[in-house]
Design a protein around this motif. Structure first.
Motif, PDB file in Angstrom:
ATOM      1  N   HIS A  26       2.167  -2.398   4.487  1.00  0.00           N
ATOM      2  CA  HIS A  26       0.981  -1.303   4.313  1.00  0.00           C
ATOM      3  C   HIS A  26       1.979   0.035   5.280  1.00  0.00           C
ATOM      4  CE1 HIS A  26      -2.374   1.085   5.366  1.00  0.00           C
ATOM      5  NE2 HIS A  26      -2.288   1.117   6.517  1.00  0.00           N
ATOM      6  N   VAL A  61      -6.714  -2.810   6.551  1.00  0.00           N
ATOM      7  CA  VAL A  61      -5.754  -3.565   5.688  1.00  0.00           C
ATOM      8  C   VAL A  61      -5.242  -4.771   6.380  1.00  0.00           C
ATOM      9  CG1 VAL A  61      -3.140  -3.547   4.660  1.00  0.00           C
ATOM     10  CG2 VAL A  61      -5.013  -1.661   4.468  1.00  0.00           C
ATOM     11  N   THR A 101       0.738  -1.200   0.110  1.00  0.00           N
ATOM     12  CA  THR A 101      -0.057  -0.001   0.376  1.00  0.00           C
ATOM     13  C   THR A 101       0.967   1.313   0.074  1.00  0.00           C
ATOM     14  OG1 THR A 101      -0.403   0.248   2.469  1.00  0.00           O
ATOM     15  CG2 THR A 101      -1.669  -1.367   1.421  1.00  0.00           C
ATOM     16  N   THR A 155      -5.068   1.189   8.843  1.00  0.00           N
ATOM     17  CA  THR A 155      -4.162  -0.125   9.378  1.00  0.00           C
ATOM     18  C   THR A 155      -5.216  -1.080   9.794  1.00  0.00           C
ATOM     19  OG1 THR A 155      -2.399   1.215   9.909  1.00  0.00           O
ATOM     20  CG2 THR A 155      -2.320  -0.909  10.684  1.00  0.00           C
TER      21      THR A 155
END
Length: 245
Positions: free
Chosen positions: A90, A122, A12, A119
């Protein structure tokens, strides 16, 4: 781990700065990479083209990391295109600085949505989908320990990332999936350097015993280690900051 097909990584925030360096490094390590972006498809495509030009495999996909439906679709795409997900890095986040007493609460809410909720969203999807032998790597910050003025709200949002990282590692017991966070120190990205006087940059560079700023490649090196050979490092926040503290 023995797999006949390349491992698949979702990165990401992979369109620039540290995220791009991470995406390119994991591709160089032999992984197939899905480069996530939020708002800049051109930069994401530059990352993809750099990976392809170097002989790797990558595509780009957009999602709002705080939207659970869009993140689920991101993982769907990785599974449908490449067969599964092995590594999730991430890096996506935002940093808005202000002395606590002058903090605009709208800025606090924006960071909460992207850095904390994002967070959670994800990591939740990663916990459901990452295959055995995989790795989940969140992004924290060394400012949680360095305690620089004006960073209170940002550091608080990353303190939440530290907590969920350590707990998720324990919740995935028996799955052979590691969960760690990388906490960069001052790193020479355009976002970091923008608007800072040279004296401030020089001071931050002098904080580390190595007497320089970190580079995106320095951070990508730590991610590569955690994503690949570091199977016995789990439930940790790794401070990649040149020894500042």
């Amino acid at each position: 781990m023995t797999q006949s097909t390349p491992r698949v990584a979702i990165v990401t925030g992979g369109s620039g700065g540290i995220g791009r360096a991470v995406a390119e490094r994991l591709a160089a390590d032999g992984m197939t990479v899905l480069v996530h972006y939020a708002g800049n498809p051109a930069r994401a495509e530059e990352t993809v083209q750099a990976i392809v030009a170097a002989g790797g495999t990558a595509t780009a996909a957009r999602a709002d990391v705080a939207d659970e439906h869009e993140v689920a679709a991101l993982f769907d795409e990785a599974e449908q295109r490449y067969g599964g997900v092995d590594v999730v890095v991430h890096t996506a986040g935002i940093m808005l600085l202000s002395p606590l007493a002058e903090l605009d609460l709208d800025d606090l809410d924006r960071m909460h949505r992207t850095n904390i909720r994002g967070t959670f969203v994800v990591d939740r999807e990663a916990a459901r989908r990452v295959r055995r032998g995989g790795a989940i790597i969140n992004f924290s910050t060394s400012v949680t320990r360095i305690a620089l003025p004006t960073y209170a709200a940002y550091a608080a949002s990353k303190g939440a990332v530290d907590a969920m990282t350590l707990i998720l590692a324990r919740e995935l017991r028996g799955r052979d999936i590691t969960v760690n966070a990388v906490a960069p120190g001052p790193t020479a990205t355009p976002l970091f350097l923008e608007g800072k006087e040279q004296s401030v940059v020089d001071h931050m560079a002098s904080m580390a015993p190595l007497e320089r700023l970190g580079t995106p490649d320095d951070i990508a090196e730590a991610v590569s280690f955690l994503a690949g050979p570091a199977r016995w490092i789990n439930g940790q926040v790794v401070h990649a900051n040149g020894g500042i503290i």
